[in-house]
Design a protein around this motif. Structure first.
Motif, mmCIF file in Angstrom:
data_model
loop_
_atom_site.group_PDB
_atom_site.id
_atom_site.type_symbol
_atom_site.label_atom_id
_atom_site.label_comp_id
_atom_site.label_asym_id
_atom_site.label_seq_id
_atom_site.Cartn_x
_atom_site.Cartn_y
_atom_site.Cartn_z
ATOM 1 N N GLN A 1 0.842 -1.182 0.000
ATOM 2 C CA GLN A 1 0.000 0.000 0.000
ATOM 3 C C GLN A 1 0.886 1.245 0.000
ATOM 4 O OE1 GLN A 1 -2.802 0.107 3.188
ATOM 5 N NE2 GLN A 1 -3.615 2.103 2.625
ATOM 6 N N VAL A 2 0.571 2.159 -0.897
ATOM 7 C CA VAL A 2 1.356 3.380 -1.019
ATOM 8 C C VAL A 2 0.878 4.398 0.011
ATOM 9 C CG1 VAL A 2 2.043 5.258 -2.531
ATOM 10 C CG2 VAL A 2 1.666 2.973 -3.479
ATOM 11 N N GLN A 3 1.833 4.984 0.702
ATOM 12 C CA GLN A 3 1.517 6.052 1.650
ATOM 13 C C GLN A 3 2.363 7.269 1.318
ATOM 14 O OE1 GLN A 3 2.227 5.209 5.821
ATOM 15 N NE2 GLN A 3 0.740 6.728 6.467
ATOM 16 N N LEU A 4 1.706 8.405 1.190
ATOM 17 C CA LEU A 4 2.389 9.655 0.890
ATOM 18 C C LEU A 4 2.148 10.628 2.045
ATOM 19 C CD1 LEU A 4 1.247 10.036 -2.836
ATOM 20 C CD2 LEU A 4 3.439 9.156 -2.020
ATOM 21 N N ILE A 5 3.217 11.207 2.546
ATOM 22 C CA ILE A 5 3.110 12.126 3.673
ATOM 23 C C ILE A 5 3.834 13.418 3.324
ATOM 24 C CG2 ILE A 5 3.586 12.527 6.101
ATOM 25 C CD1 ILE A 5 3.520 9.509 6.512
ATOM 26 N N GLU A 6 3.065 14.513 3.285
ATOM 27 C CA GLU A 6 3.637 15.823 2.971
ATOM 28 C C GLU A 6 4.103 16.529 4.235
ATOM 29 O OE1 GLU A 6 -0.062 15.288 0.260
ATOM 30 O OE2 GLU A 6 0.493 14.961 2.341
ATOM 31 N N SER A 7 5.061 17.422 4.058
ATOM 32 C CA SER A 7 5.534 18.271 5.147
ATOM 33 C C SER A 7 6.134 19.537 4.553
ATOM 34 C CB SER A 7 6.570 17.540 6.006
ATOM 35 O OG SER A 7 7.702 17.198 5.219
ATOM 36 N N GLY A 8 6.364 20.519 5.423
ATOM 37 C CA GLY A 8 7.044 21.727 4.979
ATOM 38 C C GLY A 8 6.154 22.927 4.760
ATOM 39 N N GLY A 9 4.848 22.741 4.898
ATOM 40 C CA GLY A 9 3.954 23.876 4.743
ATOM 41 C C GLY A 9 4.088 24.852 5.899
ATOM 42 N N GLY A 10 3.462 26.006 5.762
ATOM 43 C CA GLY A 10 3.508 26.992 6.833
ATOM 44 C C GLY A 10 3.028 28.340 6.359
ATOM 45 N N LEU A 11 3.286 29.335 7.197
ATOM 46 C CA LEU A 11 2.896 30.709 6.914
ATOM 47 C C LEU A 11 4.124 31.477 6.439
ATOM 48 C CD1 LEU A 11 0.886 33.096 7.083
ATOM 49 C CD2 LEU A 11 1.589 33.363 9.481
ATOM 50 N N VAL A 12 3.982 32.159 5.330
ATOM 51 C CA VAL A 12 5.097 32.909 4.764
ATOM 52 C C VAL A 12 4.565 34.217 4.189
ATOM 53 C CG1 VAL A 12 4.909 31.775 2.509
ATOM 54 C CG2 VAL A 12 7.105 32.726 3.238
ATOM 55 N N GLN A 13 5.393 35.226 4.169
ATOM 56 C CA GLN A 13 4.987 36.505 3.605
ATOM 57 C C GLN A 13 5.099 36.494 2.085
ATOM 58 O OE1 GLN A 13 7.471 39.421 5.620
ATOM 59 N NE2 GLN A 13 5.894 39.744 7.185
ATOM 60 N N THR A 14 4.389 37.387 1.466
ATOM 61 C CA THR A 14 4.491 37.542 0.016
ATOM 62 C C THR A 14 5.952 37.748 -0.377
ATOM 63 O OG1 THR A 14 2.281 38.500 -0.178
ATOM 64 C CG2 THR A 14 3.836 38.976 -1.940
ATOM 65 N N GLY A 15 6.362 37.013 -1.396
ATOM 66 C CA GLY A 15 7.748 37.069 -1.847
ATOM 67 C C GLY A 15 8.649 36.048 -1.193
ATOM 68 N N GLY A 16 8.148 35.363 -0.212
ATOM 69 C CA GLY A 16 8.947 34.382 0.514
ATOM 70 C C GLY A 16 9.040 33.047 -0.216
ATOM 71 N N SER A 17 9.708 32.114 0.432
ATOM 72 C CA SER A 17 9.951 30.790 -0.159
ATOM 73 C C SER A 17 9.574 29.690 0.818
ATOM 74 C CB SER A 17 11.424 30.646 -0.539
ATOM 75 O OG SER A 17 11.811 31.614 -1.487
ATOM 76 N N LEU A 18 9.234 28.558 0.273
ATOM 77 C CA LEU A 18 8.970 27.357 1.057
ATOM 78 C C LEU A 18 9.418 26.155 0.241
ATOM 79 C CD1 LEU A 18 5.380 27.675 2.610
ATOM 80 C CD2 LEU A 18 7.539 27.544 3.859
#
Length: 128
Positions: A1-18
């Motif tokens: 069974q395939v499991q995908l787990i995302e991470s790294g999201g958050g709050l950032v200001q305009t022009g920022g990076s993630l």
């Protein structure tokens, strides 16, 4: 069974990076033969395609993120990444990674219905 787990999201200001990450388990060595994609869903809107990377590492992006977003994969770690820069408020959404076996390396899978496996999503919020 395939499991995908995302991470790294958050709050950032305009022009920022993630940098979003997605860990894939249950595929083992077959991971390298999969096409991987990132989609996003903003409040009140349908889920939309963002980027895809094939088993041959060919990439394709939606027009509105072209030049600001880079999708990549690490087959040794079974990981998928989405590097986003110059973020805009309209990029605010839940971001999902998705996977499917790649039967057509010359074809770009951009439709939600083309992907069999999905993660739970990670929230990205871009403040103005």
């Amino acid at each position: 069974q395939v499991q995908l787990i995302e991470s790294g999201g958050g709050l950032v200001q305009t022009g920022g990076s993630l940098r979003l990450s997605c860990s894939a388990s249950g595929l083992g060595l077959a991971f390298s033969s999969y096409t991987l994609g990132w989609f996003r869903q903003a409040p009140g809107k349908e889920r939309q395609f963002v980027a895809t990377i094939g088993s041959n590492s060919r990439t394709y992006y939606r027009d509105s993120v072209q030049g600001r977003v880079t999708i990549s994969r690490d087959n040794a770690k079974n990981m998928i990444y989405l590097q986003m820069s110059n973020l805009k408020p309209e990029d605010t959404a839940i971001y999902y990674c998705a996977a499917r076996r790649d039967y057509s390396p010359d074809y770009y899978y951009t439709e939600e219905a083309e992907y069999a496996d999905w993660g739970q999503g990670t929230q990205v919020t871009v403040s103005s």
